[in-house]
Enzyme design. Structure first.
Site, PDB file in Angstrom:
ATOM      1  N   CYS A  62       0.834  -1.210   0.000  1.00 24.75           N
ATOM      2  CA  CYS A  62       0.000   0.000   0.000  1.00 24.75           C
ATOM      3  C   CYS A  62       0.866   1.256   0.000  1.00 24.75           C
ATOM      4  O   CYS A  62       0.525   2.259  -0.635  1.00 24.75           O
ATOM      5  CB  CYS A  62      -0.927   0.014   1.212  1.00 24.75           C
ATOM      6  SG  CYS A  62      -2.118  -1.341   1.257  1.00 24.75           S
ATOM      7  N   ARG A 144      -7.778  -4.615  -3.124  1.00 21.49           N
ATOM      8  CA  ARG A 144      -7.338  -3.424  -3.858  1.00 21.49           C
ATOM      9  C   ARG A 144      -8.330  -3.159  -4.996  1.00 21.49           C
ATOM     10  O   ARG A 144      -8.178  -3.677  -6.095  1.00 21.49           O
ATOM     11  CB  ARG A 144      -5.922  -3.633  -4.403  1.00 21.49           C
ATOM     12  CG  ARG A 144      -4.910  -3.913  -3.319  1.00 21.49           C
ATOM     13  CD  ARG A 144      -3.495  -4.068  -3.849  1.00 21.49           C
ATOM     14  NE  ARG A 144      -2.658  -4.641  -2.808  1.00 21.49           N
ATOM     15  CZ  ARG A 144      -2.178  -3.960  -1.766  1.00 21.49           C
ATOM     16  NH1 ARG A 144      -2.440  -2.670  -1.657  1.00 21.49           N
ATOM     17  NH2 ARG A 144      -1.449  -4.556  -0.859  1.00 21.49           N
TER      18      ARG A 144
END
Length: 246
Positions: A62, A144
């Site tokens: 991330c 995601r």
């Protein structure tokens, strides 16, 4: 079984999350973010917006994605596109994480200040509304997800990546430009298209227009078959049109 009532797809079971589909209006929500309160998608009316989710703060993949989004933010803004992130985390956690990111050097970037908003979604209300929780992947984290939403608040593209795989940001940008090109020039884009490549013109819908296409009197067209015809569209013409329509 799939329940398509109200154009929403049940991906799990009768009690599972419902995912908005391409062509649906983006689900509305009001939330606190690192940049203040947001009323979504109303606050972005007239702009394109990329809403994306990340599994958690202070996670390695991330972190690389956030730095990439921030580094590319001027490119997205030039395409009349804003960025907004979401994870199942608190504002305090978000703020501490983006403060830590400023000290990280990655891919030649350093001292990056994350300026796009990050949503506080501790109760998972928004994540569930957008189908970002995939229980067989992770119960407590969002996958995601990427939603590209147009200036009218309509979902135009949905992308999902697993927790372990970082997103391809050049592909996200390519899809965004392809969507905008389709809207501005009334064309389609073929496989692996990028600005400057030939585009696909609409296929004929009548016998007369089909015969005209076969005769290929228009020298600007590259007719492979009556149903598959290309024409050249310069990258500069695309970017010029998109920048003027911001």
């Amino acid at each position: 079984m799939h329940d398509c009532h109200n154009h929403m797809l049940n991906i799990d079971n009768e009690s599972g999350p419902k995912i908005p589909l391409i062509g649906d209006k983006a689900p509305e929500f009001i939330a606190n973010t690192t940049n203040g309160k947001v009323n979504f998608p109303s606050d972005y009316k007239g702009k394109w917006v990329i809403l994306f989710s990340h599994p958690a703060d202070f996670t390695p993949v991330c972190t690389t994605e956030f730095m990439t989004f921030q580094a590319m933010l001027p490119e997205f803004l030039n395409l009349n596109t804003d960025i907004i992130g979401l994870s199942v985390g608190t504002l305090t956690g978000h703020l501490a994480w983006i403060d830590a990111i400023k000290e990280i050097e990655y891919n030649g970037w350093k001292n990056l200040k994350i300026t796009f908003p990050i949503i506080d979604d501790m109760n998972m209300e928004i994540a569930k509304k957008y189908g970002m929780i995939h229980h067989n992947a992770s119960d407590g984290k969002t996958v995601r997800a990427v939603f590209i939403i147009d200036p009218k608040g309509i979902i135009r593209t949905i992308l999902y990546y697993p927790l372990t795989t970082g997103r391809n940001f050049e592909e996200i940008k390519r899809v965004l430009i392809a969507l905008q090109t389709t809207d501005k020039f009334q064309v389609s884009t073929p496989a692996d298209w990028k600005p400057g490549d030939d585009v696909v013109v609409p296929a004929p819908t009548t016998t007369e227009s089909m015969n005209e296409r076969i005769k290929n009197k228009n020298k600007d067209l590259d007719v492979k078959a009556w149903f598959l015809t290309f024409k050249h569209l310069k990258a500069d013409d695309i970017y010029d049109k998109l920048s003027k329509d911001k």
